[in-house]
Design an enzyme around this catalytic site. Structure first.
Site, PDB file in Angstrom:
ATOM      1  N   GLY A  69     -11.342   7.153 -11.922  1.00  0.00           N
ATOM      2  CA  GLY A  69     -10.978   8.493 -11.478  1.00  0.00           C
ATOM      3  C   GLY A  69      -9.879   9.110 -12.321  1.00  0.00           C
ATOM      4  O   GLY A  69      -8.802   8.540 -12.459  1.00  0.00           O
ATOM      5  N   LEU A  77      -1.643   2.765 -11.577  1.00  0.00           N
ATOM      6  CA  LEU A  77      -1.766   2.604 -13.024  1.00  0.00           C
ATOM      7  C   LEU A  77      -2.339   3.880 -13.621  1.00  0.00           C
ATOM      8  O   LEU A  77      -3.071   4.607 -12.967  1.00  0.00           O
ATOM      9  CB  LEU A  77      -2.700   1.440 -13.356  1.00  0.00           C
ATOM     10  CG  LEU A  77      -2.271   0.046 -12.894  1.00  0.00           C
ATOM     11  CD1 LEU A  77      -3.318  -0.971 -13.309  1.00  0.00           C
ATOM     12  CD2 LEU A  77      -0.913  -0.327 -13.432  1.00  0.00           C
ATOM     13  N   ASP A 134      -1.069  12.186 -10.118  1.00  0.00           N
ATOM     14  CA  ASP A 134      -0.383  12.391  -8.837  1.00  0.00           C
ATOM     15  C   ASP A 134      -1.286  12.027  -7.676  1.00  0.00           C
ATOM     16  O   ASP A 134      -1.689  12.852  -6.867  1.00  0.00           O
ATOM     17  CB  ASP A 134       0.132  13.818  -8.673  1.00  0.00           C
ATOM     18  CG  ASP A 134       1.227  13.885  -7.593  1.00  0.00           C
ATOM     19  OD1 ASP A 134       1.365  12.901  -6.839  1.00  0.00           O
ATOM     20  OD2 ASP A 134       1.925  14.893  -7.527  1.00  0.00           O
TER      21      ASP A 134
END
Length: 328
Positions: free
Chosen positions: A220, A260, A224
């Protein structure tokens, strides 16, 4: 947006116009975060300007030394030295060209038999311009790292449109990247392979023991993550595709920053494809600051803005990878 004053104090003096130009309706926390981002961008721009000046000075110094050296030689010695330098430059150029050709061959071969890995860019509408720019930098890093691998993966960018596409198009050499660029979603682009799609998400109950060469793994592309908890898992469930998570918790424990970057996830996958060793892959890629004795979950490629800034400060390796991507 100009954030550097001519006196070089941009990092400490964000103009009133910039502070007051923050979008109305933001919470105090969001305003503080935005101001922090402005200060970070100012420091970054100031550092870049200083480096540019230093590079120019270094070039002028070397030029003077070369001219002084030539002036001290006889005509015959001068001609010989110039020819030697031309020969060295030609040799370097040929070596670089050969290395570039080898990399192109590896990436071309990866399109046929490499592990398919998708970076899902359909979340751009949820991110600010600064966050999109951060993700674009991560994608550039991903391509450069993959390009250096002896056995690279076959990378895909799906949902690549709008502001995200515009920002990517600004990258040096992006049009020449050997990578799949799709305006469509991965569901549309790979509808005949839906049963092989696996979305990597920390919320999955399935822990990956291995990487299946027949599967197509999705990371993905979202900066944020704290604003959008569980969004990738929800998306995968709604689309009816498989999910999985990296077995990080089986080998190490994470600090309070449990996310990460996209490029870190990709690098872990590439390391595992090379070594077939999860533990070695995690310890080689995950920064020490993210590892501790506290319990934590497993992040899967989404990050918060502060972590992105911290990552960007590790400029040495990243700069080398950016240069590599530019020389596609």
């Amino acid at each position: 947006m100009e954030i550097i004053e001519e006196n070089g104090e941009g990092s400490e003096n964000i103009s009133e116009v910039q502070v007051n130009s923050q979008p109305s309706g933001l919470s105090k926390t969001a305003q503080k975060k935005r101001l922090k981002q402005l200060r970070y961008e100012a420091r970054k721009a100031e550092k870049k300007a200083k480096m540019k000046v230093e590079k120019k000075r270094e070039g002028e110094r070397k030029r003077r030394e070369w001219e002084e050296k030539l002036a001290s030689l006889s005509e015959e010695e001068r001609s010989k030295l110039i020819e030697e330098r031309k020969g060295q430059r030609k040799e370097r150029m040929e070596k670089r060209s050969e290395e570039r050709e080898h990399k192109i061959q590896r990436l071309t071969k990866a399109k046929e038999n490499g592990q398919n890995i998708i970076i899902d860019l359909e979340f751009s509408h949820l991110m600010s311009r600064a966050e999109i720019q951060s993700l674009v930098q991560q994608i550039m890093y991903c391509y450069a790292v993959n390009r250096k691998c002896s056995s690279p993966a076959h990378l895909w960018l799906t949902g690549c449109k709008g502001d995200m596409e515009s920002q990517l198009q600004r990258l040096p050499g992006f049009d020449k990247w050997i990578i799949e660029k799709e305006n469509r979603s991965y569901i549309e682009a790979l509808e005949d392979h839906k049963e092989n799609l696996v979305y990597l998400t920390a919320d999955s109950d399935t822990v990956l023991d291995d990487l299946d060469p027949n599967k197509i793994y999705i990371v993905g592309g979202l900066v944020d993550r704290n604003r959008w908890k569980g969004i990738t898992m929800k998306k995968a469930q709604e689309q009816g595709i498989q999910t999985g998570k990296l077995p990080i918790g089986n080998y190490l424990k994470m600090s309070s920053s449990q996310v990460l970057t996209v490029n870190q996830v990709l690098e872990i996958l590439l390391k595992f494809l090379e070594t077939r060793d999860w533990e070695a892959s995690f310890f080689q890629v995950i920064p020490q600051r993210k590892r501790c004795e506290a319990d934590s979950g497993e992040p899967q490629g989404e990050e918060d803005e502060e972590d992105c800034q911290e990552k960007d400060n590790e400029s040495g390796t990243k700069k080398q990878c950016i240069e590599a991507a530019s020389n596609s």
